[in-house]
Design a protein around this motif. Structure first.
Motif, PDB file in Angstrom:
ATOM      1  N   ARG A  59       0.824  -1.214   0.000  1.00 41.35           N
ATOM      2  CA  ARG A  59       0.000   0.000   0.000  1.00 41.35           C
ATOM      3  C   ARG A  59       0.852   1.255   0.000  1.00 41.35           C
ATOM      4  N   ARG A  60       1.975   1.225   0.715  1.00 41.99           N
ATOM      5  CA  ARG A  60       2.815   2.425   0.794  1.00 41.99           C
ATOM      6  C   ARG A  60       3.312   2.867  -0.581  1.00 41.99           C
ATOM      7  N   LEU A  61       3.508   1.912  -1.492  1.00 41.43           N
ATOM      8  CA  LEU A  61       3.968   2.284  -2.828  1.00 41.43           C
ATOM      9  C   LEU A  61       2.844   2.895  -3.650  1.00 41.43           C
ATOM     10  N   ARG A  62       1.620   2.485  -3.400  1.00 42.21           N
ATOM     11  CA  ARG A  62       0.494   3.048  -4.159  1.00 42.21           C
ATOM     12  C   ARG A  62       0.232   4.503  -3.787  1.00 42.21           C
ATOM     13  N   ARG A  63       0.794   4.968  -2.671  1.00 42.61           N
ATOM     14  CA  ARG A  63       0.642   6.381  -2.313  1.00 42.61           C
ATOM     15  C   ARG A  63       1.514   7.281  -3.183  1.00 42.61           C
ATOM     16  N   THR A  64       2.596   6.736  -3.707  1.00 41.65           N
ATOM     17  CA  THR A  64       3.555   7.550  -4.455  1.00 41.65           C
ATOM     18  C   THR A  64       3.695   7.150  -5.920  1.00 41.65           C
ATOM     19  N   ARG A  76       1.507 -10.621 -19.812  1.00 40.82           N
ATOM     20  CA  ARG A  76       0.932  -9.816 -18.739  1.00 40.82           C
ATOM     21  C   ARG A  76       2.068  -9.027 -18.086  1.00 40.82           C
ATOM     22  N   CYS A  77       1.909  -7.709 -18.017  1.00 40.30           N
ATOM     23  CA  CYS A  77       2.973  -6.836 -17.522  1.00 40.30           C
ATOM     24  C   CYS A  77       2.438  -5.863 -16.492  1.00 40.30           C
ATOM     25  N   ALA A  78       3.229  -5.611 -15.466  1.00 37.82           N
ATOM     26  CA  ALA A  78       2.968  -4.496 -14.566  1.00 37.82           C
ATOM     27  C   ALA A  78       3.701  -3.272 -15.091  1.00 37.82           C
ATOM     28  N   GLU A  79       3.113  -2.107 -14.890  1.00 38.95           N
ATOM     29  CA  GLU A  79       3.772  -0.849 -15.248  1.00 38.95           C
ATOM     30  C   GLU A  79       3.797   0.038 -14.026  1.00 38.95           C
ATOM     31  N   ILE A  80       4.988   0.516 -13.664  1.00 35.41           N
ATOM     32  CA  ILE A  80       5.191   1.297 -12.451  1.00 35.41           C
ATOM     33  C   ILE A  80       5.775   2.647 -12.831  1.00 35.41           C
ATOM     34  N   GLY A  81       5.147   3.705 -12.380  1.00 32.39           N
ATOM     35  CA  GLY A  81       5.654   5.050 -12.613  1.00 32.39           C
ATOM     36  C   GLY A  81       5.389   5.924 -11.406  1.00 32.39           C
ATOM     37  N   VAL A  82       6.161   6.987 -11.257  1.00 35.72           N
ATOM     38  CA  VAL A  82       5.970   7.912 -10.144  1.00 35.72           C
ATOM     39  C   VAL A  82       4.774   8.796 -10.434  1.00 35.72           C
ATOM     40  N   ARG A  83       3.871   8.888  -9.472  1.00 39.53           N
ATOM     41  CA  ARG A  83       2.640   9.659  -9.670  1.00 39.53           C
ATOM     42  C   ARG A  83       2.960  11.121  -9.967  1.00 39.53           C
ATOM     43  N   TYR A  99      13.486 -18.808 -11.872  1.00 37.38           N
ATOM     44  CA  TYR A  99      12.618 -19.155 -13.005  1.00 37.38           C
ATOM     45  C   TYR A  99      11.368 -19.930 -12.598  1.00 37.38           C
ATOM     46  N   ILE A 100      11.203 -20.222 -11.320  1.00 34.93           N
ATOM     47  CA  ILE A 100      10.073 -21.048 -10.887  1.00 34.93           C
ATOM     48  C   ILE A 100       9.168 -20.331  -9.895  1.00 34.93           C
ATOM     49  N   ASN A 101       9.562 -19.157  -9.419  1.00 36.61           N
ATOM     50  CA  ASN A 101       8.805 -18.450  -8.389  1.00 36.61           C
ATOM     51  C   ASN A 101       8.374 -17.066  -8.856  1.00 36.61           C
ATOM     52  N   PRO A 102       7.213 -16.601  -8.400  1.00 38.02           N
ATOM     53  CA  PRO A 102       6.694 -15.308  -8.845  1.00 38.02           C
ATOM     54  C   PRO A 102       7.314 -14.127  -8.099  1.00 38.02           C
ATOM     55  N   VAL A 103       6.849 -12.936  -8.445  1.00 41.85           N
ATOM     56  CA  VAL A 103       7.306 -11.684  -7.837  1.00 41.85           C
ATOM     57  C   VAL A 103       7.078 -11.703  -6.325  1.00 41.85           C
ATOM     58  N   VAL A 104       8.064 -11.169  -5.581  1.00 35.51           N
ATOM     59  CA  VAL A 104       7.937 -10.997  -4.134  1.00 35.51           C
ATOM     60  C   VAL A 104       7.937  -9.503  -3.816  1.00 35.51           C
ATOM     61  N   VAL A 105       7.664  -9.168  -2.553  1.00 38.39           N
ATOM     62  CA  VAL A 105       7.525  -7.765  -2.155  1.00 38.39           C
ATOM     63  C   VAL A 105       8.778  -6.964  -2.486  1.00 38.39           C
ATOM     64  N   GLN A 106       9.950  -7.558  -2.259  1.00 37.78           N
ATOM     65  CA  GLN A 106      11.191  -6.814  -2.503  1.00 37.78           C
ATOM     66  C   GLN A 106      11.335  -6.397  -3.964  1.00 37.78           C
ATOM     67  N   HIS A 107      10.762  -7.169  -4.880  1.00 39.30           N
ATOM     68  CA  HIS A 107      10.787  -6.749  -6.285  1.00 39.30           C
ATOM     69  C   HIS A 107      10.008  -5.456  -6.480  1.00 39.30           C
ATOM     70  N   TRP A 108       8.835  -5.354  -5.859  1.00 40.25           N
ATOM     71  CA  TRP A 108       8.045  -4.127  -5.984  1.00 40.25           C
ATOM     72  C   TRP A 108       8.822  -2.925  -5.428  1.00 40.25           C
ATOM     73  N   ASP A 109       9.471  -3.117  -4.265  1.00 38.95           N
ATOM     74  CA  ASP A 109      10.246  -2.022  -3.680  1.00 38.95           C
ATOM     75  C   ASP A 109      11.357  -1.569  -4.619  1.00 38.95           C
ATOM     76  N   LEU A 110      12.066  -2.531  -5.176  1.00 36.82           N
ATOM     77  CA  LEU A 110      13.180  -2.193  -6.051  1.00 36.82           C
ATOM     78  C   LEU A 110      12.702  -1.523  -7.330  1.00 36.82           C
ATOM     79  N   ALA A 115      12.164   3.353 -10.691  1.00 36.79           N
ATOM     80  CA  ALA A 115      11.313   4.317 -11.398  1.00 36.79           C
ATOM     81  C   ALA A 115      11.550   5.723 -10.881  1.00 36.79           C
ATOM     82  N   ALA A 116      11.599   5.874  -9.543  1.00 35.44           N
ATOM     83  CA  ALA A 116      11.740   7.204  -8.943  1.00 35.44           C
ATOM     84  C   ALA A 116      13.114   7.802  -9.194  1.00 35.44           C
TER      85      ALA A 116
END
Length: 315
Positions: A59-64, A76-83, A99-110, A115-116
């Motif tokens: 949630r903290r990332l969705r604020r910014t 299927r792609c996620a797109e991340i940009g600074v608001r 190659y066998i495991n999906p995205v984890v929280v640390q990927h979103w942070d990085l 992006a910023a």
């Protein structure tokens, strides 16, 4: 132009920070290394993680940041940009996970940090995972993504990735070169997995000190990713491929990471082949330490990335 921008070896701080030492100690008591120590536990963990799916965006990332998920040519792609900020460049980010495991929280942070700090929109493909996805099926889909993105903006994107994603980014760049397609503007490889067979003798020198990675489980995952291709195929293990003609490349790896020997060897071979390559080794850094964004070593690594991307833009 500074040493960091010229494509040379970079020496990180000689001693790890207190935060780095604490995180390493914490990682050493997690289940990750034990899971990757055997094929059976790696497969059981793969099935558990597949059932959970990609980690939710904090949630903290969705604020910014503005974060959306959409389809791009069947991926299927996620797109991340600074608001509220207009991006100046595009970074395609390929996540790790053997190659066998999906995205984890640390990927979103990085990805949010990249992006910023680089005035970028980050596009992160949720590529098909092994064994359903293999090098032979995923790499061609990524070639198509590169062509689409370059045509959209008129400028080739940067390609980046960690661990398996770093290996996949390099394999994709080599195929783009071989097929005469638009090259990435820059490659950013964070602890890339360059040899799925882990055949480098240097692995044995580090494995006892690596707090998270185990050889048996990784080799099992690598075989799933290889599918019908040989383990030493450049699409599967790009560290052994021909580095000539690659775009400017930045490699970042910790000295407690079993991939460090392959990263050193690749950087040396690439530099000898005329590639503009910089290798940063984080003192006592664990696997993909830049993804733990509060570490001072992570901030240092990301500053290097920004300097190198800016230098590529001026070239």
């Amino acid at each position: 132009m500074s040493t960091r921008e010229r494509g040379e070896a970079v020496t990180a701080r000689s001693r790890p920070s207190l935060r780095m030492r604490l995180v390493c100690a914490g990682l050493a008591v997690t289940r990750t290394k034990r899971i990757l120590g055997a094929e059976t536990s790696t497969e059981a963990d793969r099935l558990r993680n597949r059932g959970k799916g990609p980690a939710a965006v904090p949630r903290r990332l969705r604020r910014t940041h503005d974060i959306t998920v959409h389809d791009r040519g069947g991926l299927r792609c996620a797109e991340i940009g600074v608001r509220g900020r207009r991006p100046e460049r595009t970074i395609v980010y390929l996540h790790g996970g053997a190659y066998i495991n999906p995205v984890v929280v640390q990927h979103w942070d990085l990805m949010a940090a990249l992006a910023a700090e680089n005035d970028a929109r980050v596009i992160a493909p949720f590529y098909p995972l092994a064994p359903e996805g293999t090098a032979a099926t995923v790499v061609p889909a990524l070639l198509d993504l590169q062509v689409r993105l370059t045509a959209e903006s008129g400028t080739a994107p940067v390609w980046a990735g960690d661990s398996a994603g770093g290996g996949l980014a390099l394999a994709t760049a080599m195929r783009l070169r071989d097929e005469g397609l638009p090259a990435p503007r820059h490659l950013v490889l964070l602890a890339p997995w360059l040899d799925v067979g882990l055949t480098n003798p240097g692995v044995a020198d580090v494995v006892a000190r690596d707090p998270t990675l185990g050889v048996a489980g990784l080799r099992y995952a690598g075989r799933l990713w290889a599918g019908a291709l040989p383990l030493d195929s450049p699409q599967v293990s790009p560290g052994g491929g021909d580095p000539r003609g690659l775009p400017p490349t930045t490699v970042i790896v910790g000295t407690r990471d079993i991939f460090v020997a392959d990263c050193r060897d690749f950087a040396a071979r690439a530099r000898a082949a005329g590639v503009d390559v910089t290798l940063l080794e984080g003192a006592d850094g664990f696997h993909v330490y830049p993804a733990v964004t509060f570490l001072p070593e992570s901030a240092e690594a990301r500053r290097l990335v920004t300097a190198r991307l800016n230098a590529s833009d001026l070239a």
